[in-house]
Design an enzyme around this catalytic site. Structure first.
Site, PDB file in Angstrom:
ATOM      1  N   HIS A   1      77.273  61.252 106.723  1.00  0.00           N
ATOM      2  CA  HIS A   1      78.415  62.520 107.658  1.00  0.00           C
ATOM      3  C   HIS A   1      79.007  63.704 106.678  1.00  0.00           C
ATOM      4  CE1 HIS A   1      81.937  60.346 108.383  1.00  0.00           C
ATOM      5  NE2 HIS A   1      82.505  61.809 108.693  1.00  0.00           N
TER       6      HIS A   1
ATOM      7  N   LYS B   1      79.669  67.568 101.959  1.00  0.00           N
ATOM      8  CA  LYS B   1      81.952  68.028 100.999  1.00  0.00           C
ATOM      9  C   LYS B   1      82.451  67.747  99.863  1.00  0.00           C
ATOM     10  CE  LYS B   1      84.990  67.327 105.416  1.00  0.00           C
ATOM     11  NZ  LYS B   1      85.926  66.978 105.966  1.00  0.00           N
TER      12      LYS B   1
ATOM     13  N   HIS C   1      76.850  67.172 113.106  1.00  0.00           N
ATOM     14  CA  HIS C   1      77.785  66.427 114.444  1.00  0.00           C
ATOM     15  C   HIS C   1      78.991  67.395 114.078  1.00  0.00           C
ATOM     16  CE1 HIS C   1      78.972  65.831 109.956  1.00  0.00           C
ATOM     17  NE2 HIS C   1      80.538  66.011 109.981  1.00  0.00           N
TER      18      HIS C   1
ATOM     19  N   ASP D   1      84.332  60.312 115.187  1.00  0.00           N
ATOM     20  CA  ASP D   1      84.871  60.952 113.536  1.00  0.00           C
ATOM     21  C   ASP D   1      86.013  61.834 114.593  1.00  0.00           C
ATOM     22  OD1 ASP D   1      84.087  61.893 111.490  1.00  0.00           O
ATOM     23  OD2 ASP D   1      83.411  64.172 112.061  1.00  0.00           O
TER      24      ASP D   1
END
Lengths: 375, 375
Positions: A233, A237, A287, A316
């Site tokens: 997910h 990054k 998400h 999350d």
């Protein structure tokens, strides 16, 4: 029961039928079930089991069982303990090309452990993979000493030789699938190596999301896709500079724009994995959408956001709240749940908030700390 | 040739024998070969082929062929073009549960394309995966119009039904393996997303190392392990801060210590993938060792450094030289090779330097730029 002549006359047809069922079965355990049934149905064996190697433990665990496995202690020992690679019967099978037949396990040191379990007649067929490793063993037994007849030996050999090949093949398929899953998880864990703050987040949030999703009725295929999306997910990054990712205080507007870009960047990386199902891509890309349309990157709202992404979004945030971050202390489970519930119907899908509450409550009433559901 | 009575009387035994061979075969193509042989040997078919779906192209390519496929243009068309999913015969197979038999392809619109190739008698068996997708097709043909006999139809149906199941299963195994490999490559590519300077390095250096290794005689299992190690060789850089990883000039001593740590960090991450073979771990852990013992982290020398790590070390430096880096321009192929050769026997294993020279030279004499070997 001896072998009925109708069966021994038509062994190839029986074997073929078992192979056909095995090849069409969804997994190794179900593929071996008809074989065990055939052994118990057509020979004097009263019970049979297929054991498969789990390499890390060097132990063969039952994947399918049939008939009478004896009193509870035996069944439990088999289910939980399996057959360690050091067990004499496993040692005897190692490298042995053929089925082993024992008339009386008390008389044979390699089968002695079975006599203690009141199993006296035993046959054991080895299953090898293409590298010659013993990956499985097919066992059938009687609770009396028993002289296996020639017809039974022929039937057992015929059935186990082809089905052994099939088991080895399905085992290879399972190992590839497990390795594939490990590689995807590693891709996720790699990110954590960069960001010490989020250590364990991937595994925790994945476990929680799967529990919530299971309670919502998602099937195994969808759960797998959700799990893969969860692993990956935050993969985007990787493209965020340390100066932003590890920034201790409030982010500037520019930093925030960069940070938000991780969902698009992640989707771009994920599409290089052509086998990822849409649901996994949804989790990566969506998400950070919110139930009320106030999320990013698209501002989608309500059920326009795919279910898996909505589930993941709740889990999350929950996991971020209960753990320490550069900008906040770790909240208690109750504080985190209260916060999530306060955003029921705004940030989060109300139904999923309720299910999260149930999952956490059921872990607590089971006497575990809520954290245990994430283990 | 019609079906010999010895065969038709013992169809289950023949089918079983083919299944046994197929289950023991190393891959889908070899599994299907005996089936094609059996079709051509026991029916009037003069040639047969097994086609398997490659999903991205939506085309079925031949994985095994047998007998007479007709004149060269036909063979070439089959080999290179395959059967597109839009072809009428493929459309006719889609969802069809049974083998299709054509006496004269000229009379049947769905088989018309084969008439143009002088194939007039044709049978086509569909292969489905467990989701019901048409993943393969088994074709057998004659070059004259031909009325398939009842016995032939029975044989073809019997053989293709079990082998279709087997093909679907092997196809699933291959797809898992491919997906697994893609996931490992993605793990490597992820790093490149962080460091724009090394874009494409992973794929280039992997391709070059595999070519050098193949010329040195490594087998497919070792090549696969080398490839996996190559994908992941710099995975430890995930733990290196941007300030060091992207530092434009000379690194300070502290920075250099951190940078060197990437091989140990990488090994630590890689050991979380229990299925990685030792050779892959060797590449990750030891690709900065030098032939003369002056490398890091262990200062191993000569053949104490595993072969795959020595191969990779040469290719890694070569690819770094021919590409631009923050601290240097891109060198020409000749400059890079000259540099590598100057360090033959000090930094690099002399034999591998020679083989690298051969690989690059053979690409050049083939009229390609040296870069093309890396495509």
């Amino acid at each position: 029961m001896s072998v009925p002549s109708s069966v021994s006359n038509n062994l190839p047809a029986l074997t073929l039928h078992l192979a056909q069922q095995g090849l069409a079965a969804p997994d190794l355990g179900s593929a071996m079930m008809p074989v065990l049934d055939a052994l118990v149905g057509n020979t004097s064996a009263v019970g049979a089991a297929y054991f498969q190697l789990r390499a890390p433990e060097q132990t063969y665990y039952p994947r399918a069982t049939c008939g009478d496995l004896g009193p509870e202690p035996l069944r439990r020992a088999l289910q939980h303990g399996g057959l360690p690679a050091t067990l004499p019967i496993v040692q005897a099978l190692q490298g042995h090309p053929d089925v082993l037949f024992f008339e009386d396990t008390r008389l044979m040191p390699e089968a002695a452990a079975f006599a203690e379990l009141a199993i006296f007649g035993l046959c054991a067929a080895p299953v090898y993979d293409r590298q010659g490793q013993l990956v499985g063993a097919l066992l059938a037994h009687t609770f009396e000493p028993y002289a296996w007849t020639g017809a039974e030996r022929t039937l057992i050999r015929s059935v186990t030789s082809l089905l052994g090949l099939l088991a080895a093949r399905l085992d290879a398929e399972e190992r590839e699938r497990d390795a594939h899953e490990s590689a995807l998880r590693a891709l996720g864990l790699c990110l954590e190596a960069r960001d010490a703050e989020t250590q364990g987040h991937t595994d925790r949030v994945t476990a929680l999301a799967v529990q919530v999703a299971r309670r919502l009725g998602l099937d195994e295929t969808e759960l797998r896709a959700l799990r893969w999306g969860a692993y990956l997910h935050d993969i985007g990054k990787i493209g965020i500079p340390d100066a932003v990712l590890r920034h201790p205080g409030q982010l500037s507007t520019d930093m925030w724009t960069l940070m938000r870009g991780h969902v698009q960047g992640g989707l771009q990386l994920a599409t290089q994995l052509p086998f990822l199902p849409q649901t996994a891509l949804d989790v990566i890309a969506l998400h950070h959408e919110r139930w009320d349309g106030g999320g990013y990157p698209h501002g989608k709202r309500g059920e326009d956001i795919p279910l898996a992404a909505r589930i993941f979004a709740v889990c999350d945030v929950y996991d971020a709240l209960i753990n320490v971050r550069p900008y906040k202390r770790a909240w208690t489970h109750q504080e985190a749940l209260t916060h999530i519930q306060a955003h029921r119907g705004t940030h989060f899908d109300p139904r999923i908030v309720d299910v999260l509450g149930e999952v956490l409550a059921s872990a607590e009433t089971a006497g575990e700390p809520a954290q245990a559901v994430l283990a």
